[in-house]
Design an enzyme around this catalytic site. Sequence first.
Site, PDB file in Angstrom:
ATOM      1  N   ALA A  98      27.497  73.330  48.473  1.00  0.00           N
ATOM      2  CA  ALA A  98      26.173  73.564  49.075  1.00  0.00           C
ATOM      3  C   ALA A  98      25.107  72.742  48.348  1.00  0.00           C
ATOM      4  O   ALA A  98      24.219  72.149  48.983  1.00  0.00           O
ATOM      5  CB  ALA A  98      25.839  75.047  49.021  1.00  0.00           C
ATOM      6  N   GLY A 100      24.585  67.140  38.148  1.00  0.00           N
ATOM      7  CA  GLY A 100      25.821  66.524  38.644  1.00  0.00           C
ATOM      8  C   GLY A 100      25.886  66.570  40.168  1.00  0.00           C
ATOM      9  O   GLY A 100      26.348  65.613  40.812  1.00  0.00           O
ATOM     10  N   ASP A 101      25.440  67.678  40.735  1.00  0.00           N
ATOM     11  CA  ASP A 101      25.476  67.798  42.198  1.00  0.00           C
ATOM     12  C   ASP A 101      24.438  66.877  42.843  1.00  0.00           C
ATOM     13  O   ASP A 101      24.694  66.276  43.895  1.00  0.00           O
ATOM     14  CB  ASP A 101      25.236  69.259  42.610  1.00  0.00           C
ATOM     15  CG  ASP A 101      26.371  70.153  42.135  1.00  0.00           C
ATOM     16  OD1 ASP A 101      27.515  69.657  42.053  1.00  0.00           O
ATOM     17  OD2 ASP A 101      26.120  71.327  41.830  1.00  0.00           O
ATOM     18  N   THR A 161      30.105  60.056  34.832  1.00  0.00           N
ATOM     19  CA  THR A 161      28.741  60.308  34.357  1.00  0.00           C
ATOM     20  C   THR A 161      28.818  60.583  32.856  1.00  0.00           C
ATOM     21  O   THR A 161      29.705  61.317  32.401  1.00  0.00           O
ATOM     22  CB  THR A 161      28.087  61.482  35.104  1.00  0.00           C
ATOM     23  OG1 THR A 161      28.901  62.649  34.942  1.00  0.00           O
ATOM     24  CG2 THR A 161      27.939  61.173  36.587  1.00  0.00           C
ATOM     25  N   GLY A 214      26.119  61.740  30.791  1.00  0.00           N
ATOM     26  CA  GLY A 214      24.922  62.462  30.343  1.00  0.00           C
ATOM     27  C   GLY A 214      23.732  61.559  30.124  1.00  0.00           C
ATOM     28  O   GLY A 214      23.350  60.788  30.999  1.00  0.00           O
ATOM     29  N   ASN A 238      32.533  63.919  35.243  1.00  0.00           N
ATOM     30  CA  ASN A 238      31.871  63.721  33.951  1.00  0.00           C
ATOM     31  C   ASN A 238      32.968  63.530  32.902  1.00  0.00           C
ATOM     32  O   ASN A 238      34.157  63.579  33.225  1.00  0.00           O
ATOM     33  CB  ASN A 238      30.898  64.864  33.629  1.00  0.00           C
ATOM     34  CG  ASN A 238      31.584  66.218  33.504  1.00  0.00           C
ATOM     35  OD1 ASN A 238      32.772  66.292  33.192  1.00  0.00           O
ATOM     36  ND2 ASN A 238      30.850  67.287  33.762  1.00  0.00           N
TER      37      ASN A 238
HETATM   38  O1  RIB Z   1      27.344  72.421  39.712  1.00  0.00           O
HETATM   39  C1  RIB Z   1      26.595  73.587  39.615  1.00  0.00           C
HETATM   40  C2  RIB Z   1      27.213  74.657  40.453  1.00  0.00           C
HETATM   41  O2  RIB Z   1      28.484  74.965  39.939  1.00  0.00           O
HETATM   42  C3  RIB Z   1      26.465  75.966  40.482  1.00  0.00           C
HETATM   43  O3  RIB Z   1      25.528  76.049  41.514  1.00  0.00           O
HETATM   44  C4  RIB Z   1      27.578  76.994  40.574  1.00  0.00           C
HETATM   45  O4  RIB Z   1      27.549  77.748  41.750  1.00  0.00           O
HETATM   46  C5  RIB Z   1      28.872  76.222  40.424  1.00  0.00           C
HETATM   47  O5  RIB Z   1      29.474  76.010  41.631  1.00  0.00           O
END
Ligand code: RIB
Length: 301
Positions: A43, A248-249, A217, A219, A182
């Site tokens: 998400a 990271g996301d 990655t 850091g 990472n």
């Molecule tokens: O990368 C961060 C995410 O990792 C968090 O939002 C948590 O839900 C886990 O999935």
Amino acid sequence: MTERIVVVGSINRDVVLGVEQLPIPGETVLGRSLGTYNGGKGANQAVAAARLGRSVAMVGRVGDDRAGVASREALTAEGIDARGVRVDRKAVTGSAMILVDDDGENSIVVVPGANGRLSAKDVVACSDAIGAAAVTLVQLEVPMEAVAEAVRLSRGTVVLNAAPARPIPAEVMRAVDVIVVNRSELAGLCADLEAESTKEIASQVERLRCPGAVVVTVGSDGAMVVDNGDIVHVPAVNVAVVDTTGAGDAFCGAVADALAGGDTLERAVGWAVLVGAAAATKVGAQVALPTRSEVKAMLKR
Ligand code: RIB
């Protein structure tokens, strides 16, 4: 921007605890703050790409509970097509307990809940969207059969964020164009210690036997792009780090955004370093993800 990204992945409710220092095993520490946020690597990456202006669809599972409703509403509010997010009456929405220390470092425990029941059939139900996408973005917080089906159905560029690290079957590895990890995930995939130098990173990447490119990655040092034996270092930008949870996301969402827009991988990683840095300046994962103009404003400061 019409090129579409489909994200197949996890959706969680995050409980974030602020602590001075992450506890060591057996230690009890007092926390400073507590907050509840929408999260989940899938998400978060979908929201990251949508905030950058990309058209995004999400495939996943939530429970038949308040967290599931809130998570789906949050995706829809970002303009994400959430028709591929199934409500599972036999499971609760995934959740994550996240500790963030004063340096912005974190420790995360995820209880998958409904994410753990995402099936290949759920993914096949979205085969039209996946087949038409410019980029399919997957992570490893959902069952491998769902990941394998997503990469099999993809006709565009496949980006795999190998987090959390676990063995990747050869057929998935063969179908992936770009892996993002990472250093600790790379070490986990190689059953090795964290690489300390560029040479060690290159040697661990070689052991992955990934025919595609690998982005590592590193850091505050930015990221390394390893492609066909060539290594390019993309330096970081200096920001005041508050919480690295969503960084990271944000990075993966931005790689997908730029590749969907036709950028080379090196340029995509350059953009992702900036977007990841902007995300690290705020608390929370999804709430901290920046828009395109916020990233540009950060560069002018
Ligand atoms: O990368 C961060 C995410 O990792 C968090 O939002 C948590 O839900 C886990 O999935």
